[in-house]
Design a protein around this motif. Structure first.
Motif, short mmCIF file in Angstrom:
data_model
loop_
_atom_site.label_atom_id
_atom_site.label_comp_id
_atom_site.label_asym_id
_atom_site.label_seq_id
_atom_site.Cartn_x
_atom_site.Cartn_y
_atom_site.Cartn_z
N ILE A 18 -75.07 -71.33 69.98
CA ILE A 18 -74.69 -70.77 68.69
C ILE A 18 -73.44 -71.44 68.12
CG2 ILE A 18 -74.07 -68.64 67.48
CD1 ILE A 18 -77.00 -68.77 68.49
N ASP A 19 -72.49 -71.80 68.98
CA ASP A 19 -71.27 -72.46 68.50
C ASP A 19 -71.59 -73.80 67.84
OD1 ASP A 19 -72.01 -73.31 71.11
OD2 ASP A 19 -70.04 -74.20 71.40
N LYS A 20 -72.57 -74.50 68.37
CA LYS A 20 -72.98 -75.78 67.79
C LYS A 20 -73.63 -75.57 66.42
CE LYS A 20 -75.16 -80.05 69.33
NZ LYS A 20 -75.92 -80.68 70.42
N VAL A 21 -74.38 -74.49 66.28
CA VAL A 21 -75.01 -74.16 65.00
C VAL A 21 -73.92 -73.95 63.95
CG1 VAL A 21 -76.44 -72.49 63.75
CG2 VAL A 21 -77.07 -73.16 66.07
N GLY A 22 -72.86 -73.26 64.32
CA GLY A 22 -71.76 -73.02 63.40
C GLY A 22 -71.09 -74.30 62.95
N ARG A 23 -70.96 -75.25 63.86
CA ARG A 23 -70.33 -76.53 63.51
C ARG A 23 -71.21 -77.34 62.56
NH1 ARG A 23 -69.12 -76.55 69.18
NH2 ARG A 23 -70.74 -78.11 69.52
N VAL A 24 -72.52 -77.20 62.67
CA VAL A 24 -73.46 -77.94 61.83
C VAL A 24 -73.49 -77.36 60.40
CG1 VAL A 24 -75.94 -78.33 61.50
CG2 VAL A 24 -74.91 -78.74 63.73
N LEU A 25 -73.19 -76.09 60.28
CA LEU A 25 -73.34 -75.38 59.01
C LEU A 25 -72.57 -76.02 57.86
CD1 LEU A 25 -74.57 -72.95 57.57
CD2 LEU A 25 -72.55 -71.65 58.22
N ASP A 26 -71.32 -76.35 58.06
CA ASP A 26 -70.51 -76.93 56.97
C ASP A 26 -71.10 -78.25 56.47
OD1 ASP A 26 -68.70 -74.84 57.01
OD2 ASP A 26 -67.34 -75.84 58.40
N THR A 27 -71.50 -79.08 57.40
CA THR A 27 -72.08 -80.38 57.03
C THR A 27 -73.40 -80.17 56.29
OG1 THR A 27 -71.06 -81.33 59.00
CG2 THR A 27 -72.76 -82.64 57.90
N LYS A 28 -74.19 -79.24 56.77
CA LYS A 28 -75.48 -78.96 56.15
C LYS A 28 -75.28 -78.48 54.70
CE LYS A 28 -77.98 -75.26 57.20
NZ LYS A 28 -78.89 -74.31 57.89
N GLU A 29 -74.34 -77.57 54.50
CA GLU A 29 -74.07 -77.07 53.14
C GLU A 29 -73.60 -78.20 52.23
OE1 GLU A 29 -71.32 -73.88 53.81
OE2 GLU A 29 -72.91 -72.42 54.10
N LYS A 30 -72.74 -79.07 52.75
CA LYS A 30 -72.22 -80.20 51.97
C LYS A 30 -73.36 -81.13 51.55
CE LYS A 30 -69.95 -84.30 53.01
NZ LYS A 30 -70.50 -85.13 53.86
N LEU A 31 -74.24 -81.44 52.49
CA LEU A 31 -75.36 -82.33 52.19
C LEU A 31 -76.33 -81.69 51.18
CD1 LEU A 31 -76.11 -83.75 55.74
CD2 LEU A 31 -75.22 -85.02 53.77
N LEU A 32 -76.55 -80.39 51.31
CA LEU A 32 -77.43 -79.71 50.36
C LEU A 32 -76.84 -79.73 48.95
CD1 LEU A 32 -78.72 -76.74 52.52
CD2 LEU A 32 -80.09 -78.63 51.60
N ARG A 33 -75.52 -79.54 48.85
CA ARG A 33 -74.86 -79.62 47.53
C ARG A 33 -75.00 -81.03 46.94
NH1 ARG A 33 -70.97 -76.33 49.97
NH2 ARG A 33 -69.67 -78.13 50.48
N GLU A 34 -74.80 -82.05 47.78
CA GLU A 34 -74.93 -83.43 47.32
C GLU A 34 -76.36 -83.73 46.86
OE1 GLU A 34 -73.50 -86.32 50.13
OE2 GLU A 34 -71.62 -85.23 50.41
#
Length: 118
Positions: A28-44
């Motif tokens: 779960i901790d790894k999922v949390g770390r991926v979240l910010d990058t995922k949101e950034k890429l989706l915005r881009e």
């Protein structure tokens, strides 16, 4: 599709696979770390507004799949929290019934003793 859109899609696809693997492994901790990058890429990706939706369909499927895994992980975490709460409650008290069948709660204080009779 532009090179930038393709790069974002590739990066997002890779990231979603990493997220899926982390969810399946219970990291779960790894999922949390991926979240910010995922949101950034989706915005881009939204800002680019790619015209080709064929590539986006695969992305939607992966996003949906991972969202379902996240929801199930959350349900599991909630179940564990509920179970721990029940265990803590059992350690502090004993639930029993009196002679007339009414439920009775007996508090067990720390350091106290519970006498067992046969």
């Amino acid at each position: 599709m532009s090179e930038r859109e393709t790069a974002i899609l590739d990066e997002l696809n890779d990231l979603l696979e990493i997220e899926r693997a982390a969810l399946l492994q219970g990291e779960i901790d790894k999922v949390g770390r991926v979240l910010d990058t995922k949101e950034k890429l989706l915005r881009e990706l939204t800002a680019c507004a790619p015209a080709d939706t064929k590539d986006l369909d695969e992305l939607r499927i992966k996003l949906s799949r991972n969202q379902e895994l996240i929801e199930n992980a959350m349900k599991g975490i909630e179940a564990v929290a509920k179970r721990f709460s029940t265990i803590r409650k059992v350690r502090k008290s004993l639930q029993t019934y009196d002679r007339s069948g009414h439920r009775k709660m007996i508090d067990i204080t720390p350091g106290g003793r519970l006498e067992r009779r046969a």
